[in-house]
Scaffold this motif. Structure first.
Motif, PDB file in Angstrom:
ATOM      1  N   LEU A 104      27.211 -23.533 132.372  1.00 39.13           N
ATOM      2  CA  LEU A 104      27.155 -23.844 130.947  1.00 39.13           C
ATOM      3  C   LEU A 104      25.740 -24.239 130.544  1.00 39.13           C
ATOM      4  O   LEU A 104      25.056 -24.957 131.274  1.00 39.13           O
ATOM      5  CB  LEU A 104      28.110 -24.998 130.631  1.00 39.13           C
ATOM      6  N   PRO A 148      28.690 -20.529 127.731  1.00 41.66           N
ATOM      7  CA  PRO A 148      29.027 -20.101 129.095  1.00 41.66           C
ATOM      8  C   PRO A 148      28.177 -18.897 129.477  1.00 41.66           C
ATOM      9  O   PRO A 148      27.900 -18.019 128.644  1.00 41.66           O
ATOM     10  CB  PRO A 148      30.507 -19.741 128.997  1.00 41.66           C
ATOM     11  N   LEU A 174      37.311 -21.048 129.114  1.00 43.87           N
ATOM     12  CA  LEU A 174      36.525 -22.249 128.840  1.00 43.87           C
ATOM     13  C   LEU A 174      37.409 -23.227 128.083  1.00 43.87           C
ATOM     14  O   LEU A 174      37.930 -22.901 127.011  1.00 43.87           O
ATOM     15  CB  LEU A 174      35.280 -21.921 128.013  1.00 43.87           C
TER      16      LEU A 174
END
Length: 200
Positions: A104, A148, A174
């Motif tokens: 991330l 991401p 996510l």
């Protein structure tokens, strides 16, 4: 009456954050049209459907000097929030020999300046289909967007059109990791709602 007000207040607090398990990705399976809609890519990476009808992200590590990745922008985030990023169905081909990472990145309000990142390496000693990987990261101060990313580089310099040396991602996710406070609020809310039901 007090029970009703209390329930509404706790419910409002719980709804301020995405629910545990709520998918934050647009198009987590890379489908289309077009294939990979909602995602971006750079370098020797892109989106395809040449394994049948399912879309996937492709990372082509079959030539020396190749590098690249896939990512998604525009996902609202907040500092101090912990996120779980998962690659749920990955194919690592038998000759893959490069650095493979995912994680991330945390961005400012313009979604343009990176404030920090949590990137982890993927162990590629196991190859094959149906592999899965997961990581967590906590957004740094000032985070407004969380991004991401899956990327590769450092391809074996001896590669020249090497076959079976790529990575394909077919599914991803996510979500927000619930905090103890949020979990407590949900427990209290459930208790108050049960109490209200019994009183009715």
């Amino acid at each position: 009456m007090k029970t009703t007000v209390g329930t509404a207040m706790v419910l409002g607090a719980a709804l301020a954050m995405p629910a545990s398990g709520q998918e934050l990705l647009t198009n987590p399976t890379f489908d289309g049209p077009p294939v990979g809609d909602g995602w971006g890519s750079f370098g020797a990476a892109g989106f395809h459907s040449f394994f049948g009808p399912n879309g996937h992200a492709s990372l082509f590590a079959d030539n020396a000097g190749n590098f690249g990745g896939v990512f998604q922008t525009g996902i609202a985030g907040s500092e101090g929030t912990e996120y779980l990023f998962e690659l749920l169905d990955v194919r690592i081909e038998s000759s893959f020999d490069a650095s493979l990472r995912f994680g991330l990145e945390y961005y400012d309000g313009a979604d343009s300046s990176k404030l920090g990142e949590t990137i982890v390496s993927i162990d590629t000693s196991t190859t094959g289909d149906g592999l899965s990987f997961s990581m967590t990261g906590t957004a740094v101060p000032g985070t407004v967007f969380v991004r991401p990313i899956v990327l590769f580089d450092n391809v074996n310099p001896g590669y020249a059109g090497q076959g079976q040396a790529n990575v394909f991602v077919f599914d991803s996710s996510l979500t927000v990791v619930p905090t103890p406070t949020a979990l407590s609020a949900l427990v209290v809310m459930a208790g108050l709602m049960l109490r209200r039901t019994r009183m009715a």
